[in-house]
Design an enzyme around this catalytic site. Sequence first.
Site, PDB file in Angstrom:
ATOM      1  N   CYS A  35      36.368  44.128  29.273  1.00 52.46           N
ATOM      2  CA  CYS A  35      36.006  43.193  28.209  1.00 52.46           C
ATOM      3  C   CYS A  35      35.443  43.966  27.011  1.00 52.46           C
ATOM      4  O   CYS A  35      36.199  44.563  26.261  1.00 52.46           O
ATOM      5  CB  CYS A  35      35.045  42.126  28.728  1.00 52.46           C
ATOM      6  SG  CYS A  35      34.846  40.737  27.593  1.00 52.46           S
ATOM      7  N   HIS A 162      37.890  40.026  33.237  1.00 54.05           N
ATOM      8  CA  HIS A 162      36.820  40.481  34.135  1.00 54.05           C
ATOM      9  C   HIS A 162      37.323  40.599  35.570  1.00 54.05           C
ATOM     10  O   HIS A 162      37.212  39.652  36.352  1.00 54.05           O
ATOM     11  CB  HIS A 162      35.637  39.513  34.073  1.00 54.05           C
ATOM     12  CG  HIS A 162      34.886  39.589  32.796  1.00 54.05           C
ATOM     13  ND1 HIS A 162      33.807  40.429  32.630  1.00 54.05           N
ATOM     14  CD2 HIS A 162      35.077  38.963  31.604  1.00 54.05           C
ATOM     15  CE1 HIS A 162      33.352  40.297  31.399  1.00 54.05           C
ATOM     16  NE2 HIS A 162      34.099  39.427  30.755  1.00 54.05           N
ATOM     17  N   GLU A 164      35.976  42.021  37.995  1.00 57.80           N
ATOM     18  CA  GLU A 164      34.884  41.905  38.961  1.00 57.80           C
ATOM     19  C   GLU A 164      34.767  40.487  39.515  1.00 57.80           C
ATOM     20  O   GLU A 164      34.246  40.286  40.612  1.00 57.80           O
ATOM     21  CB  GLU A 164      33.551  42.363  38.350  1.00 57.80           C
ATOM     22  CG  GLU A 164      32.970  41.470  37.286  1.00 57.80           C
ATOM     23  CD  GLU A 164      33.458  41.733  35.868  1.00 57.80           C
ATOM     24  OE1 GLU A 164      32.775  41.287  34.930  1.00 57.80           O
ATOM     25  OE2 GLU A 164      34.515  42.371  35.691  1.00 57.80           O
TER      26      GLU A 164
END
Length: 191
Positions: A35, A162, A164
């Site tokens: 990001c 993202h 994650e």
Amino acid sequence: DGILVPGGFGDRGIEGKIMACKYARENNIPYFGICLGMQIATIEFARNVCGLTGANSTEFDEQTPYPVVSLQEEQKKLETMGNNMRLGACESILFAGTQTAQLYNNVDRISERHRHRYEVNNHYLQRLEEGGLNVSGRSLTGDLCEMVEIPGHPWFVGVQFHPEFKSTPWDGHPLFNAFVKAALDHQAAGR
């Protein structure tokens, strides 16, 4: 052994992050930009490879002569931060032959989660690509840059989304798995 610049908001530490990105690019150290980290990579590349002195994001410098990262036109009229964020799962097209497509087992379409306001400014993409920054993924509509990489670098990847959010301790995201492997390889090589 590897440098990861994660997502975030605000201008705190931005120039240090840009310096860390430059160090990774110039010294063949694995770099993973998530990001904000992809936006940092774009700014660094614009400044130091493409010669766009003063390039920046309009989030950090509204007067930058080269706004390589900015709000999209339709976002500019929205006043409240939550209303102008790109949130949730979005599909992207991956380009064949890129490192990131290989990491996703050469599928041509992925779905990843987003949470951001600023995007790579399409007005500068051609110049960035001519300088050697490879756009390896775009939104389904083709108007948003989702992934960048530097061919020839051992591992230099930036993503607007993202990963994650889709990674667990038992099932790591392919981008994290590849980044960790690249960092271990870099360490083993004694660089």
